[in-house]
Design an enzyme around this catalytic site. Structure first.
Site, PDB file in Angstrom:
ATOM      1  N   LYS A  77      20.909  17.074 100.179  1.00 28.31           N
ATOM      2  CA  LYS A  77      19.848  16.873  99.195  1.00 28.31           C
ATOM      3  C   LYS A  77      18.933  18.103  99.255  1.00 28.31           C
ATOM      4  O   LYS A  77      18.099  18.233 100.155  1.00 28.31           O
ATOM      5  CB  LYS A  77      19.072  15.585  99.479  1.00 28.31           C
ATOM      6  CG  LYS A  77      18.115  15.245  98.365  1.00 28.31           C
ATOM      7  CD  LYS A  77      17.563  13.843  98.507  1.00 28.31           C
ATOM      8  CE  LYS A  77      16.772  13.415  97.287  1.00 28.31           C
ATOM      9  NZ  LYS A  77      15.654  14.265  96.958  1.00 28.31           N
ATOM     10  N   GLU A 116      26.762  14.737 100.077  1.00 31.75           N
ATOM     11  CA  GLU A 116      26.227  16.057  99.714  1.00 31.75           C
ATOM     12  C   GLU A 116      24.870  16.277 100.368  1.00 31.75           C
ATOM     13  O   GLU A 116      24.236  15.321 100.809  1.00 31.75           O
ATOM     14  CB  GLU A 116      26.010  16.133  98.195  1.00 31.75           C
ATOM     15  CG  GLU A 116      27.271  16.136  97.419  1.00 31.75           C
ATOM     16  CD  GLU A 116      27.012  16.062  95.912  1.00 31.75           C
ATOM     17  OE1 GLU A 116      25.859  16.273  95.484  1.00 31.75           O
ATOM     18  OE2 GLU A 116      27.968  15.787  95.188  1.00 31.75           O
ATOM     19  N   LYS A 125      16.918   9.932 103.067  1.00 26.29           N
ATOM     20  CA  LYS A 125      15.924  10.975 103.359  1.00 26.29           C
ATOM     21  C   LYS A 125      15.711  11.070 104.859  1.00 26.29           C
ATOM     22  O   LYS A 125      15.521  10.054 105.528  1.00 26.29           O
ATOM     23  CB  LYS A 125      14.592  10.634 102.682  1.00 26.29           C
ATOM     24  CG  LYS A 125      14.689  10.532 101.172  1.00 26.29           C
ATOM     25  CD  LYS A 125      14.231  11.779 100.495  1.00 26.29           C
ATOM     26  CE  LYS A 125      12.762  11.672 100.180  1.00 26.29           C
ATOM     27  NZ  LYS A 125      12.283  12.758  99.352  1.00 26.29           N
ATOM     28  N   CYS A 150     -19.238  39.057 111.246  1.00 24.08           N
ATOM     29  CA  CYS A 150     -20.376  39.927 110.923  1.00 24.08           C
ATOM     30  C   CYS A 150     -21.544  39.172 110.305  1.00 24.08           C
ATOM     31  O   CYS A 150     -22.545  39.783 109.943  1.00 24.08           O
ATOM     32  CB  CYS A 150     -19.917  41.048 109.996  1.00 24.08           C
ATOM     33  SG  CYS A 150     -19.516  40.469 108.352  1.00 24.08           S
ATOM     34  N   CYS A 196     -19.656  34.826 107.611  1.00 21.13           N
ATOM     35  CA  CYS A 196     -18.501  35.409 108.304  1.00 21.13           C
ATOM     36  C   CYS A 196     -18.648  35.197 109.823  1.00 21.13           C
ATOM     37  O   CYS A 196     -19.700  35.495 110.392  1.00 21.13           O
ATOM     38  CB  CYS A 196     -18.419  36.898 107.979  1.00 21.13           C
ATOM     39  SG  CYS A 196     -17.136  37.737 108.908  1.00 21.13           S
ATOM     40  N   CYS A 239     -17.287  45.049 108.566  1.00 18.62           N
ATOM     41  CA  CYS A 239     -16.768  43.874 109.279  1.00 18.62           C
ATOM     42  C   CYS A 239     -15.525  44.310 110.071  1.00 18.62           C
ATOM     43  O   CYS A 239     -14.536  44.771 109.477  1.00 18.62           O
ATOM     44  CB  CYS A 239     -16.453  42.779 108.266  1.00 18.62           C
ATOM     45  SG  CYS A 239     -15.852  41.278 109.020  1.00 18.62           S
ATOM     46  N   TYR A 256      25.329  20.268  91.349  1.00 20.04           N
ATOM     47  CA  TYR A 256      25.801  18.992  91.879  1.00 20.04           C
ATOM     48  C   TYR A 256      26.230  17.976  90.830  1.00 20.04           C
ATOM     49  O   TYR A 256      26.441  16.811  91.157  1.00 20.04           O
ATOM     50  CB  TYR A 256      24.769  18.371  92.814  1.00 20.04           C
ATOM     51  CG  TYR A 256      23.378  18.207  92.219  1.00 20.04           C
ATOM     52  CD1 TYR A 256      23.167  17.382  91.126  1.00 20.04           C
ATOM     53  CD2 TYR A 256      22.296  18.871  92.771  1.00 20.04           C
ATOM     54  CE1 TYR A 256      21.921  17.235  90.581  1.00 20.04           C
ATOM     55  CE2 TYR A 256      21.032  18.726  92.239  1.00 20.04           C
ATOM     56  CZ  TYR A 256      20.852  17.905  91.140  1.00 20.04           C
ATOM     57  OH  TYR A 256      19.608  17.769  90.606  1.00 20.04           O
ATOM     58  N   CYS A 260     -15.111  37.504 103.043  1.00 14.47           N
ATOM     59  CA  CYS A 260     -16.274  38.186 103.595  1.00 14.47           C
ATOM     60  C   CYS A 260     -16.412  39.483 102.810  1.00 14.47           C
ATOM     61  O   CYS A 260     -15.494  40.299 102.783  1.00 14.47           O
ATOM     62  CB  CYS A 260     -16.065  38.487 105.082  1.00 14.47           C
ATOM     63  SG  CYS A 260     -17.272  39.701 105.678  1.00 14.47           S
ATOM     64  N   ASP A 277      16.103  20.704  98.652  1.00 13.73           N
ATOM     65  CA  ASP A 277      14.684  20.475  98.395  1.00 13.73           C
ATOM     66  C   ASP A 277      14.151  21.571  97.484  1.00 13.73           C
ATOM     67  O   ASP A 277      13.637  22.590  97.940  1.00 13.73           O
ATOM     68  CB  ASP A 277      13.928  20.450  99.731  1.00 13.73           C
ATOM     69  CG  ASP A 277      12.592  19.765  99.584  1.00 13.73           C
ATOM     70  OD1 ASP A 277      12.335  19.193  98.506  1.00 13.73           O
ATOM     71  OD2 ASP A 277      11.805  19.796 100.541  1.00 13.73           O
TER      72      ASP A 277
HETATM   73  S1  IVH Z   1      22.281  13.773  92.032  1.00 15.10           S
HETATM   74  C1  IVH Z   1      21.362  10.613  88.704  1.00 15.10           C
HETATM   75  N1  IVH Z   1      22.650  15.360  94.075  1.00 15.10           N
HETATM   76  O1  IVH Z   1      17.081  14.896  94.120  1.00 15.10           O
HETATM   77  C2  IVH Z   1      20.925  11.377  89.861  1.00 15.10           C
HETATM   78  N2  IVH Z   1      20.432  15.110  93.225  1.00 15.10           N
HETATM   79  O2  IVH Z   1      15.899  12.017  92.752  1.00 15.10           O
HETATM   80  C3  IVH Z   1      21.407  12.751  89.844  1.00 15.10           C
HETATM   81  N3  IVH Z   1      18.765  16.497  94.401  1.00 15.10           N
HETATM   82  O3  IVH Z   1      15.185  15.938  91.793  1.00 15.10           O
HETATM   83  C4  IVH Z   1      20.954  13.531  90.995  1.00 15.10           C
HETATM   84  N4  IVH Z   1      20.150  17.431  95.831  1.00 15.10           N
HETATM   85  O4  IVH Z   1      17.316  17.361  91.698  1.00 15.10           O
HETATM   86  C5  IVH Z   1      21.744  14.842  93.209  1.00 15.10           C
HETATM   87  N5  IVH Z   1      23.125  16.774  95.850  1.00 15.10           N
HETATM   88  C6  IVH Z   1      22.239  16.255  95.005  1.00 15.10           C
HETATM   89  C7  IVH Z   1      20.878  16.596  95.052  1.00 15.10           C
HETATM   90  C8  IVH Z   1      19.994  15.990  94.146  1.00 15.10           C
HETATM   91  C9  IVH Z   1      18.903  17.372  95.426  1.00 15.10           C
HETATM   92  C10 IVH Z   1      17.484  16.162  93.754  1.00 15.10           C
HETATM   93  C11 IVH Z   1      17.520  16.106  92.254  1.00 15.10           C
HETATM   94  C12 IVH Z   1      16.363  15.203  91.904  1.00 15.10           C
HETATM   95  C13 IVH Z   1      16.289  14.326  93.115  1.00 15.10           C
HETATM   96  C14 IVH Z   1      16.869  12.976  92.768  1.00 15.10           C
END
Ligand code: IVH
Length: 672
Positions: A115, A113, A319, A416, A413, A437, A224, A431, A117
């Site tokens: 991740k 999946e 990551k 000016c 500034c 200005c 998720y 300013c 942000d």
């Molecule tokens: S699973 C038990 N799936 O990543 C863990 N987390 O440290 C359940 N996050 O802040 C999390 N995308 O919100 C999972 N596809 C994804 C995710 C995800 C982002 C975030 C989650 C948390 C951090 C996990």
């Protein structure tokens, strides 16, 4: 309308609005115009006002926000919200997969999946209704942000299909890049500090005390994970991938396998392909991700693998390395904005980053410079996040030159020389010399001519700067006094271009009041607020005369905006500019659009009572303009009774006896 009838109508409207919301925000496939959607919403709002006892706490009207939360309640999570263990190398992923293969029997399915942000959220549903939305907090307890989450349109308030009776769904709330950009453009126009990045601003927005603010920001959410004690395992086919995709049938926005947002594989090669694909393609996504998440699919296997103290053994995050380069800080320049806000910008030795050449980086404000302990000719680390302009994230202090001079924030500034000010609680220096200005003068005029304001064709920022530096103009009204000779004598100005500018200025006299008001550049009065003010006060005279109390009665106008508006109109210079712009022919009042059609052909109306938006005569005129006929007394031939407040009781009895529909002003407006 009778209560029983109202209940049915409220249900019908809510269902219809939920379907349209889902089509638009989850499926990306709208079947109704914005106008028609708003009309339905208005109808529902009106009915709920009339019958508050019938208003559901999950009504689609809650999407608009409005509820204020002074302090968020703390809620203990039913299932602790754990985090993922992070890895930064592919070797660690291979080790993780090996560990899993050793602990449980193969074959094993893995789910890959994105991740996301953003900010983690747990949303519980009871009998298909959204019950509570809670932030992660410390993992054991979080904050109740239900009211705010209800305004996020892709999160269903009412589920459909064969959903479990009582469960929690977890996901990530994030700021789509498009909405983030729009929010920042608006903040810039309003003279507000821009958001630093999508993640932090999503988090800040979610904790906003005013849910209306959340409703306007355009946050989104991907889901998720599904949790519950009595989850019907048969229903969810025992596995994570299938459960997540099943949630789509209940109305959730789930990751699309066709876009490779989620992918099932049984091999480490499959996992690596997914990682490599998104490492390369992540910049094409309409939202930010900071890695991918890998999970064992089977719930039974997940249970077998269990948890460490902090995170599940059955999942791991990979990551992405944020591309970071080192370069030299050559100088720091300070830009002055239209509101006088000072923005420090670093000039860097050119360096290639994420496929583009970077020469400048944002330094945000004085605190940021101090935090970095920045010295001239330092070797700095530069990264590109969600922002357009890259940022300096750190300094390699080992490479600092001996006797290097510390970057000291300016006190005056750069244009000016006025002493800069910084208000308590604000991060920017300003300013204060707004009248003299030059960049502030140019900035105000550039804002005035910009596309969303007066949209004056033919003039750009450069021409304005030139005109200001030659003292031809110092405020927007001066533009309308310019002569052909003055314009054509500017450097690189041809006859045709000069003419175009004059035509553009003439054309701008047709721009409606709300955009003229926006163009005035009143601090904190952006496009939306200008529209609200114009709609509420109708003319500049009435707006100028408005008191603080009048102003804060208007939707979206709080204390900060009200004070700014009052101060703007107290300034005699501003008053003079408005008078001159009026003389130049600009629109300073709302011209109500004439609505005419034949939608009411052959329909007889009886108008009775007092109305809020229009006078009775105006309503009667609208009936005729749209083909209807006004009759004075109710008879079997009457099609509608248009009832305002204090309608005579005799009329009410007669209309009810003859079963003639009694409609409100809002109903009538939606008819035409
Ligand atoms: S699973 C038990 N799936 O990543 C863990 N987390 O440290 C359940 N996050 O802040 C999390 N995308 O919100 C999972 N596809 C994804 C995710 C995800 C982002 C975030 C989650 C948390 C951090 C996990």
């Amino acid at each position: 309308m009778e209560k029983v009838q109202a209940k049915l109508e409220i249900e019908r409207l809510s269902n219809e609005l939920n379907v349209h919301n889902h089509a638009y925000y989850v499926e990306n496939d709208s079947k109704i115009s914005d106008f028609d959607f708003d009309q339905l919403l208005l109808k529902l709002q009106k009915l709920e006002e009339q019958f508050p006892e019938l208003a559901d706490e999950n009504s689609p009207t809650k999407r608009v926000g409005g509820d204020i939360t002074k302090k968020f309640k703390t809620i203990i999570h039913r299932f602790p919200m754990l985090s993922l263990s992070n890895s930064y190398s592919k070797e660690e992923i291979i080790e993780w997969e090996n560990r899993i293969k050793k602990s449980i029997e193969t074959p094993i399915e893995y789910v890959c999946e994105l991740k996301y942000d953003g900010v983690a959220i747990g949303i519980s549903y009871k009998n298909g209704k959204l019950d509570k939305a809670v932030t992660r907090g410390d993992g054991t307890q979080g904050e109740d942000v239900t009211t705010n989450v209800k305004t996020i349109k892709s999160i269903p308030l009412q589920l459909k299909g064969d959903f479990p009776f009582d469960f929690e769904i977890r996901g990530e709330i994030f700021f789509p890049l498009e909405s983030f950009k729009k929010a920042n453009e608006e903040r810039k126009l309003n003279g507000e500090q821009e958001f630093a990045n999508p993640r932090n601003s999503a988090s800040g927005t979610l904790k906003s005390q005013d849910s209306k603010v959340v409703a306007t920001r355009g946050l989104d959410c991907f889901l998720y994970g599904i949790y519950g004690e009595d989850l019907d395992r048969k229903n969810l086919t025992f596995a994570h991938y299938e459960a997540v995709l099943k949630a789509k049938d209940w109305g959730f926005k789930t990751p699309n396998p066709k876009l490779n947002y989620i992918h099932k594989t049984s091999t480490i090669e499959g996992i690596m392909d997914f990682i490599n694909y998104w490492d390369e393609k992540r910049a094409t996504l309409p939202f930010e991700i900071d890695g991918v998440v890998l999970k064992v699919n089977s719930y039974d296997m997940q249970q077998e693998l269990g948890f460490t103290a902090k995170s599940p053994r059955w999942a791991i995050a990979y990551k992405f390395k944020t591309e970071r380069v080192e370069t030299i800080l050559e100088s720091v320049v300070y830009q002055v904005g239209r509101t006088g806000a000072i923005t420090p910008v670093a000039n860097l030795k050119s360096v290639s980053l994420g496929g583009t050449t970077v020469k400048r980086a944002s330094l945000h404000n004085a605190d940021q410079i101090e935090k970095l302990n920045l010295h001239y000719f330092d070797t700095v680390y530069v990264e590109k996040g969600g922002e357009i302009i890259p940022k300096i994230v750190g300094v390699n202090e080992n490479l600092r030159k001996i006797n290097a001079e510390k970057v000291k924030y300016i006190l005056t500034c750069p244009i000016c020389n006025s002493d800069l000010t910084r208000k308590e609680g604000e991060s920017n220096h300003f300013c204060p010399n707004e009248k003299f200005c030059k960049p502030q003068i140019s900035g105000r005029i550039e804002h005035f001519i910009s596309r969303k304001a007066l949209n004056i064709d033919g003039i750009g920022a450069e021409t304005i700067d030139l005109m200001v530096s030659k003292s031809l103009i110092k405020d927007p009204a001066d533009l309308y006094d310019l002569t052909f000779d003055q314009i054509v004598n500017l450097e690189r100005m041809a006859d045709k271009s000069a003419n175009n500018i004059l035509i553009g200025l003439r054309e701008s006299t047709k721009i409606p009041f709300e955009r003229v008001l926006f163009g005035m550049g009143i601090r904190f009065v952006g496009e939306t607020v200008a529209k609200q003010l114009a709609k509420a006060f109708k003319s500049i005279e009435k707006l100028t005369a408005a008191s603080y109390a009048d102003l804060i009665l208007i939707d979206e106008i709080g204390e900060k905006i009200a004070i700014s508006v009052i101060n703007f109109f107290l300034d005699s210079e501003n008053k003079k500019i408005i008078e001159r712009l009026k003389k130049a022919g600009l629109q300073f009042e709302i011209i109500e659009k004439e609505i005419s059609s034949n939608v009411l052909d052959g329909k007889n109306f009886v108008v009775s009572g007092v109305f809020t938006k229009f006078t009775r005569d105006e309503i009667k005129k609208m009936i005729e303009d749209n083909g209807g006929k006004n009759v004075s007394s109710i008879s079997a031939k009457t099609d509608y009774v248009l009832a305002g407040e204090n309608m005579g009781p005799a009329k009410l009895v007669k209309a009810t006896k003859l079963s003639i529909p009694i409609i409100s002003e809002v109903d009538f407006l939606s008819m035409i």
